[in-house]
Design a protein around this motif. Structure first.
Motif, short mmCIF file in Angstrom:
data_model
loop_
_atom_site.label_atom_id
_atom_site.label_comp_id
_atom_site.label_asym_id
_atom_site.label_seq_id
_atom_site.Cartn_x
_atom_site.Cartn_y
_atom_site.Cartn_z
N THR A 27 -71.01 27.21 -2.80
CA THR A 27 -72.09 27.69 -3.39
C THR A 27 -72.49 29.28 -3.23
OG1 THR A 27 -73.63 26.72 -2.10
CG2 THR A 27 -72.66 25.33 -3.63
N GLY A 50 -65.03 37.83 -10.46
CA GLY A 50 -64.92 36.97 -11.61
C GLY A 50 -64.12 37.90 -12.79
N LYS A 56 -63.85 31.79 -10.11
CA LYS A 56 -64.58 31.39 -11.48
C LYS A 56 -65.85 30.78 -10.94
CE LYS A 56 -61.87 27.25 -13.05
NZ LYS A 56 -61.15 26.89 -13.95
N ARG A 57 -66.90 30.74 -11.73
CA ARG A 57 -68.33 29.91 -11.52
C ARG A 57 -68.32 28.92 -12.61
NH1 ARG A 57 -72.14 35.05 -10.05
NH2 ARG A 57 -70.60 36.18 -11.46
N ARG A 58 -68.96 27.79 -12.14
CA ARG A 58 -69.38 26.80 -13.19
C ARG A 58 -70.67 25.97 -12.45
NH1 ARG A 58 -68.28 21.61 -12.10
NH2 ARG A 58 -66.92 20.93 -10.68
N ARG A 59 -71.71 25.50 -13.48
CA ARG A 59 -72.77 24.74 -13.14
C ARG A 59 -72.16 23.58 -12.48
NH1 ARG A 59 -77.33 27.11 -12.40
NH2 ARG A 59 -77.50 28.69 -13.92
N ASP A 60 -73.00 22.81 -11.06
CA ASP A 60 -72.59 21.70 -10.84
C ASP A 60 -73.08 20.50 -11.55
OD1 ASP A 60 -72.34 19.47 -9.21
OD2 ASP A 60 -73.52 20.30 -7.42
N ASP A 61 -72.06 19.69 -11.85
CA ASP A 61 -72.50 18.60 -13.15
C ASP A 61 -73.47 17.72 -12.31
OD1 ASP A 61 -70.82 19.29 -14.70
OD2 ASP A 61 -69.03 18.20 -14.02
N LYS A 64 -77.76 20.93 -11.75
CA LYS A 64 -77.63 22.07 -12.48
C LYS A 64 -78.11 23.35 -11.95
CE LYS A 64 -75.71 19.63 -16.18
NZ LYS A 64 -74.44 19.73 -16.29
N VAL A 67 -74.62 26.56 -8.68
CA VAL A 67 -73.46 27.24 -9.12
C VAL A 67 -72.18 26.95 -8.26
CG1 VAL A 67 -72.36 29.32 -10.20
CG2 VAL A 67 -74.77 28.93 -10.32
N GLN A 70 -65.07 28.52 -7.77
CA GLN A 70 -63.99 27.86 -7.72
C GLN A 70 -62.84 29.11 -7.44
OE1 GLN A 70 -64.59 25.81 -11.81
NE2 GLN A 70 -64.20 23.87 -10.39
N THR A 72 -58.99 30.14 -8.44
CA THR A 72 -58.02 30.45 -9.43
C THR A 72 -56.79 30.68 -9.34
OG1 THR A 72 -58.39 32.99 -9.59
CG2 THR A 72 -60.35 31.58 -10.72
#
Length: 93
Positions: A27, A50, A56-61, A64, A67, A70, A72
């Motif tokens: 995070t 990025g 890459k980044r994504r919201r934690d399920d 929320k 972030v 991840q 690649t």
């Protein structure tokens, strides 16, 4: 690095190596703590990396507010090429 490889700053390289060498999840808050810098420093570096496709980044399920950072394929290949470059330099008399 050489050729058409992205030229990362020392800070960006430290972040990238941390992401690829330490077990996930990663995070912004965790990276900032691990590297002893502020969250905005991490965010700026991640923005640049990025755009290069290295992370890459994504919201934690589950939360929320978090972030997740991840790995690649492009980032993995970059690290592999970096390791090869250092390996060749180490074996050169």
């Amino acid at each position: 690095m050489a050729g058409d490889e992205p030229d990362l700053s020392v800070r960006q390289m430290a972040i990238l190596l941390t992401i690829y060498m330490d077990a996930p999840p990663h995070t912004v808050r965790g990276l900032a703590s691990r590297l002893d810098v502020t969250k905005p420093v991490i965010t700026r570096a991640l923005d640049s990396m990025g755009k290069l496709g290295l992370v890459k980044r994504r919201r934690d399920d589950k939360d929320k507010r978090n972030v997740l950072i991840q790995r690649t394929v492009d980032g993995s290949l970059y690290i592999e090429r970096l390791a090869e470059l250092y390996g060749k330099k180490a074996n050169t008399p």
